[in-house]
Scaffold this active site. Structure first.
Site, PDB file in Angstrom:
ATOM      1  N   SER A 143       0.856  -1.180   0.000  1.00  0.00           N
ATOM      2  CA  SER A 143       0.000   0.000   0.000  1.00  0.00           C
ATOM      3  C   SER A 143       0.893   1.232   0.000  1.00  0.00           C
ATOM      4  CB  SER A 143      -0.884   0.004   1.259  1.00  0.00           C
ATOM      5  OG  SER A 143      -1.531   1.252   1.437  1.00  0.00           O
ATOM      6  N   TYR A 156      -3.183  -0.001  10.775  1.00  0.00           N
ATOM      7  CA  TYR A 156      -3.025  -0.304   9.354  1.00  0.00           C
ATOM      8  C   TYR A 156      -1.640   0.100   8.858  1.00  0.00           C
ATOM      9  CZ  TYR A 156      -3.962  -0.521   4.349  1.00  0.00           C
ATOM     10  OH  TYR A 156      -3.909  -0.812   3.013  1.00  0.00           O
TER      11      TYR A 156
END
Length: 281
Positions: A143, A156
């Site tokens: 990501s 996250y």
């Protein structure tokens, strides 16, 4: 012929979002694919769409046995395994630590890290024997949050930084026989699942117009990507003919966040007018 002609892949999280787009693109490139996902309903949709080029298996990537079952499914149905795509992941709805109740931290941490990090480790361990036989490849979904803060909350962000470490270390450990690479998408129009500790998800698949505008305003390429926008990168790093010397590589498919300026998000907003005399878009 496609770049993955004759190859066999397993894609975790293959029932929706980026994972489903990878499955569809791999099939279009000539591969046969096992789509592994936690949702039987989503997997049925994949089967209905792609027919006998795919096989499906309900898989919880937190379990080594279930990752191994997905690998075994590929060998049973298609005869081998060439590519393992560790794509399954969870988000945290941008929940900052100050807003996360202390009593929810342990559960939230376990759920996020078990899928986003341990799922990679289990998948790689389960796939390794078959990938050694075929001199295959592992592809991990990272990501923009593997590099930058504020692409999520602390859970996250930390998990995606840890996932980057997995890619680098496994690329070292598995060389020279198995290549390990990654794709790091930016903000993408998907329904990203999050643990219940982070609250309820907004209903429906539609992304609000103000969210689209906000994301586009942060990216030099002025985009809010779709799952299929990232799939060419997954094809490239999986291909033994097109990327034979790539390992430990991360392709950042994030709209150009790394070249975002301090004064301006993008420097070319008025470039059409300045160079060609055309109105700026």
């Amino acid at each position: 012929m496609g770049w993955l002609e004759g190859e066999v892949a397993v894609v975790t999280g293959g029932g929706s979002g980026i994972g489903r787009a990878i499955v569809e693109r791999y099939v279009a490139e000539g591969a046969r694919v096992v789509a592994a996902d936690i949702s039987e309903e989503r997997l049925q949709e994949v089967e209905d769409r792609l027919g006998d080029r795919v096989a499906t298996i309900v898989t919880d990537v937190r379990s080594h046995a279930q990752n191994a079952a997905a690998v075994a499914k590929a060998v049973e149905v298609f005869g081998k395994l060439d590519v393992f795509v560790a794509n399954a992941g969870l988000g945290d709805r941008f929940t900052e630590l100050a807003d996360l109740p202390a009593e929810d931290i342990d559960d939230a941490f376990a759920q996020i890290f078990d899928i986003n990090v341990k799922g990679i480790v289990h998948g790689a361990k389960a796939a390794l024997p078959e990938l050694l036989k075929t001199r295959g490849a592992i592809v991990v979904t990272l990501s923009n949050s593997s590099f930058w803060p504020d692409g999520g909350g602390v859970m996250y962000i930390a998990s995606k930084h840890a996932a980057l470490g997995c890619v680098r270390q496994l690329a070292h450990e598995f060389a020279p026989y198995v290549r390990v690479n990654a794709v790091a998408p930016g903000a993408t129009r998907t329904n990203f699942t999050s643990p219940s500790a982070f609250g309820e998800a907004a209903p429906g698949p539609q992304v609000k117009a103000d969210r689209v505008a906000a994301v586009r305003a942060t990216t030099p390429l002025d985009v809010f990507s779709r799952p299929e926008d990232h799939t060419a990168a997954y094809v490239l790093v999986a291909s033994r003919t097109q990327a034979p010397v790539m390992t430990g590589t991360v392709i950042e498919s994030d709209g150009g966040l790394g070249v975002r300026g301090l004064r301006r998000v993008r420097g070319g907003d008025d470039l059409l007018q300045r160079v060609l005399g055309e109105p700026s878009q």
